[in-house]
Design an enzyme around this catalytic site. Structure first.
Site, mmCIF file in Angstrom:
data_model
loop_
_atom_site.group_PDB
_atom_site.id
_atom_site.type_symbol
_atom_site.label_atom_id
_atom_site.label_comp_id
_atom_site.label_asym_id
_atom_site.label_seq_id
_atom_site.Cartn_x
_atom_site.Cartn_y
_atom_site.Cartn_z
ATOM 1 N N SER A 118 0.821 -1.212 0.000
ATOM 2 C CA SER A 118 0.000 0.000 0.000
ATOM 3 C C SER A 118 0.852 1.257 0.000
ATOM 4 C CB SER A 118 -0.862 0.045 1.262
ATOM 5 O OG SER A 118 -1.718 -1.048 1.310
ATOM 6 N N HIS A 139 -0.967 -2.570 -7.348
ATOM 7 C CA HIS A 139 -1.725 -2.223 -6.136
ATOM 8 C C HIS A 139 -3.228 -2.312 -6.375
ATOM 9 C CE1 HIS A 139 -2.775 0.967 -2.895
ATOM 10 N NE2 HIS A 139 -2.802 -0.244 -2.395
ATOM 11 N N ASN A 189 -3.768 6.177 -1.749
ATOM 12 C CA ASN A 189 -3.528 6.173 -0.297
ATOM 13 C C ASN A 189 -2.904 7.466 0.216
ATOM 14 O OD1 ASN A 189 -4.706 3.778 0.320
ATOM 15 N ND2 ASN A 189 -2.854 2.559 0.053
#
Ligand SMILES: NC(=O)c1ccc[n+]([C@@H]2O[C@H](COP(=O)([O-])OP(=O)(O)OC[C@H]3O[C@@H](n4cnc5c(N)ncnc54)[C@H](O)[C@@H]3O)[C@@H](O)[C@H]2O)c1
Length: 263
Positions: A118, A139, A189
């Site tokens: 992540s 990802h 993220n």
């Protein structure tokens, strides 16, 4: 090279989701975990997800049955048949380095190795391998069977050929690849995790209840799910690991919230 056999390391939330969509797309799948207990747990989650799709008429029973024929093992050697292995184990730098080296020691010299990290630098992870040109970030997002995006992250030494094969595989898995530069947390993220972290501070400061914080973001920012509910879906351990990467790589511009009773 066309990817026909996919190895997945880590049978948790992300690993069993990746194994599921690959199997549904007709790939042979070998799912490896370090513990015996994690494998049946992963297969149970996968079975439940496939059943939900069948119940909603989004999948036929034949494809479900074929998808459930994935191979599971605690033996890394089983990955020797894989054209590509996706590492989806716990978000920890030292652990991932160990796992990636272990994968590289058993796969064919032309097999691709991808990490579903992540937040950890793809260049740094790749640099620990004998051949970083075959290593890349892939990802996926949670829940994998439902969310279309896959961020494709090239490390400094990832070859163009590796990126092309992984992009083609992503499309074959019925996902939407977006290539992003290697940077802590990549794109989604980097935006999402500081927002969730801020929700932890609001909760700890007593500004609003958890329900109110989530409701505010649904009604006021039009998010489909509130940040605290999303935090539970992602996993608090994963979020803390990502926030720690931000703290290390960006200095003190983001401070992880570690304990709700100590703002
Ligand atoms: N949870 C999310 O929403 C999400 C989203 C995108 C990416 N990710 C990333 O995906 C990865 C996995 O996250 P998760 O949420 O699935 O975690 P998880 O805790 O659900 O699963 C991790 C699995 O890795 C296994 N594992 C640990 N050490 C291992 C080893 N040496 N060899 C093989 N397996 C090993 C564990 O037994 C466990 O089954 C992490 O890098 C995380 O940052 C998570």
């Amino acid at each position: 090279m066309t990817i026909e056999t996919l190895g997945v390391v880590g049978a948790g939330t992300m690993g069993n989701g990746i194994a599921q969509i690959a199997a549904v797309s007709g790939l042979k799948v070998v799912l490896v975990d370090v513990t015996d207990a994690a494998l049946p747990k992963g297969v149970t989650a996968m079975t439940a997800s496939l059943e939900r799709l069948v119940a909603k008429d989004k999948l036929d029973a034949t494809t479900r049955d074929a998808a459930l024929r994935i191979e599971t093992s605690t033996d890394y050697q089983r990955l020797a048949v894989a054209d590509l292995v996706v590492e989806a184990a716990t978000e920890n730098l030292d652990l991932k380095i160990r796992i990636l080296k272990q994968i590289e020691s058993v796969v064919r010299p032309d097999a691709i190795i991808a990490s579903n990290t992540s937040s950890i630098s793809i260049t740094a992870l790749g640099a620990t391998l004998a051949d970083p040109s075959r290593f890349i970030g892939m990802h996926f997002f949670n829940p994998v069977p439902l969310l279309p995006l896959v961020e494709i992250i090239r490390g400094l030494q990832t070859s163009a050929a590796t990126a092309k094969i992984v992009r083609e595989l992503t499309v074959r898995l019925d996902k939407s690849p977006i290539g992003v530069k290697n940077s802590p947390g990549f794109v989604v993220n980097r935006i999402l995790v500081p927002m969730i972290n801020e929700a932890f501070f609001l909760l700890a400061e007593g500004v609003a209840t958890a329900e109110e914080i989530d409701e505010e973001m649904r009604l006021g920012a039009y998010h489909p799910i509130g940040p605290l509910a999303l935090a539970n879906l992602i996993g608090l351990d994963v979020l803390l690991s990502v926030t720690d990467v931000f703290l290390r790589d960006f200095g003190d511009s983001i401070k992880p919230h570690r304990n709700a009773s100590e703002p």
